[in-house]
Structure formats: structure tokens, C-alpha cells
Design an enzyme around this catalytic site. Structure first.
Site: not given
Ligand code: KIV
Length: 281
Positions: A61-62, A100, A130, A132, A199
């Protein structure tokens, strides 16, 4: 190890590809082979990652920061993540593709969490999701796992909670937060997650967790003792120059390269050098 037969449009023979599965990742941890993971959000870059032999492609989600220019990961939507993930999956034959779940699609409502995860799996063809957090989202994780969807956890600095933390500093330096992280990591393993991203935590804590758990721990700013590493592709290639935390190793200065190429193109167009006779019909 799972072997699949892949038909290539332009080839008449079948080619065996040793696919990276969650089981393969577990074996890599057992034989102490480090796992390499990078982000991708589009077909063209995912193709390069795949050709180079990356183990896990993370559709993070980056993308909210890197692709859309938001200052946090919170605004990206499920539909947007699905668009990015489907593009990446089209490029990948060997790597495991993890996507994510975006902010607001799984916290507090496990039925919604399952519905979000199912949309990702059905509409993108990705292999895992994934999310969080630890004990707070246990029910959501369990429900997703019960549908047969592989889940990767994410502990330590969890960017979707940035407004709770108020800062991007190293997490779990104090004993209380470190204890909670260790207990959350065990919980995620016990309920069936196949791996966890850690992280921005102290390296010694990363070491403890990696030693105590059987599943692979992938670090980003979690030191050298964990089972693998992940970076945001745009950061490690130097496209994104503003972000330079200690944990980031820059492998290239792509911003400068692209900038230079674009300047040359502009000069060539303005000077009528491009296109020349050989570049026209
Ligand atoms: O969204 C992302 O890129 C991440 C990484 C920083 C692990 O979760």
C-alpha cells in the site's frame, strides 16, 4: 516443492518453473537461505523483478505514497490496490505475489476483512495478502485464513497507524512495546500466518523474534538477523530521493538517470534532431 507446467505463447515446449510458495519460504528459513522481497505496483517493473529472480513481490500500500503522491498509506482504496495487483500478477510466473489489504478494509469487522481478501484473490490472481497489526485484528486474520487465503503479518512500525504513533521513529525500543511485539508475533504464527514483515525495530529484537518463530520474518529496518529483507523498489533504485532512513541502501540513482534522459529528449525535440530520417516513415 511445487512444480508447474507453464505454457508460453511464443514457445512450443513446456517449461518447468519452480514456483515460490509459502511452503518454499518455510524451507528457505529452515536451510537459512535469505529471502529477497521488493515492492512492485505495475506490470513493467514486476517483469524486471521476476526476471531478476526475486522471491516475493509485494504489492504494497506504499503505492499510495509512491504511485499516487499521498503523504501516507491511508487514502489508497481496495479498487486501486486490485488494479495494481492485477497488473503485477500478469508479469509474474515464479515469485510469490503478496498484496496489502488497504487501511479500512479489515480492521474491526472480520466479515469485511474476508470480503476484501476474497476480492483481492479473485480479481487479481495474487497468492497471499498482508495486513498490519497483532492481537487487535486476530479475528479478521482467522476468518481470512479459514477461507484458505495465505496471510502475512506486519508488526513494528505499521504505517497505517501513523496517526496513532505520530512519528516514523524506531518502534519497540521500550520493554513494554517489545514484549507486545513478541507476543503478537507468536500469536500470528500460532493462528497460521505464513510469515511476518517486521518494520523499523531494533536489530536485537528482530533477532529474538526470528529465533523464536518457525515462520520467516522479513525485515525492513529490522537488522541483519531476520530471515529476509524487503525494500520499496522506488527507494532502493533512488527514484524517490527525499526518503533516506538509515535502513535504506540505495542501489542506483535512477532519478538522475531519468532526469538526464528527459532533458536530452527535450533538447533533441527542440533542436529538430529528433526524429531524424531513419526514425520516420
Ligand atoms: O507497503 C509497503 O511497501 C510495505 C513495505 C514497507 C513492507 O508494507
Amino acid at each position: 516443492m511445487l512444480r508447474i507446467r507453464q505454457n508460453y505463447k511464443d514457445m512450443s515446449v513446456h517449461k518447468n518453473i519452480k514456483k515460490v510458495t509459502t511452503h518454499v519460504l518455510q524451507e528457505m528459513k529452515l536451510r537459512q537461505e535469505k529471502i529477497a522481497m521488493l515492492t512492485a505496483y505495475d506490470y513493467s517493473t514486476a517483469r524486471i523483478l521476476e526476471a531478476a529472480g526475486i522471491d516475493i513481490v509485494l504489492v504494497g500500500d506504499s503505492a499510495s505514497n509512491v504511485m499516487a503522491g499521498h503523504s501516507t498509506t491511508l487514502p489508497i482504496t481496495l479498487n486501486e490496490m486490485i488494479y495494481h495487483a492485477a497488473s503485477v500478477v500478469r508479469a509474474v510466473q515464479r515469485a510469490l505475489v503478496v498484496v496489502d489489504l488497504p487501511f479500512g478494509t479489515y480492521q474491526g469487522n472480520s466479515k469485511e476483512a474476508l470480503a476484501s481478501a476474497i476480492r483481492i484473490m479473485k480479481e487479481t490472481g495474487a497468492h497471499a495478502i498482508k495486513l498490519e497489526g497483532g492481537s487487535e485484528i486476530k479475528e479478521s486474520i482467522e476468518r481470512i485464513l479459514s477461507a484458505g487465503i495465505p496471510v502475512m503479518g506486519h508488526l513494528g512500525l505499521t504505517p497505517q497507524s501513523i496517526y496513532k504513533f505520530g512519528t516514523f521513529v524506531v518502534r519497540a525500543k521500550e520493554e513494554e512495546e517489545a514484549k507486545k511485539l513478541i507476543s503478537d508475533a507468536h500469536l500470528l504464527e500460532d493462528i497460521g500466518c505464513f510469515g511476518i514483515v517486521l518494520e523499523k525495530i531494533p536489530a536485537t529484537l528482530g533477532k529474538t523474534v526470528a529465533e523464536e518463530l518457525r515462520i520467516p520474518l522479513i525485515g525492513i529496518g529490522a537488522g541483519q538477523y531476520v530471515d529476509g529483507q524487503v525494500l520499496v523498489l522506488h527507494d532502493m533504485l533512488g527514484i524517490n530521493q527525499e526518503f533516506s532512513p538509515r535502513f535504506l541502501r540505495r542501489y542506483h540513482n535512477l532519478y538522475q538517470e531519468i532526469y538526464g534522459a528527459i532533458q536530452t529528449y527535450i533538447k533533441d525535440v527542440k533542436s529538430r534532431d529528433f526524429p531524424n530520417e531513419r526514425e520516420q516513415y
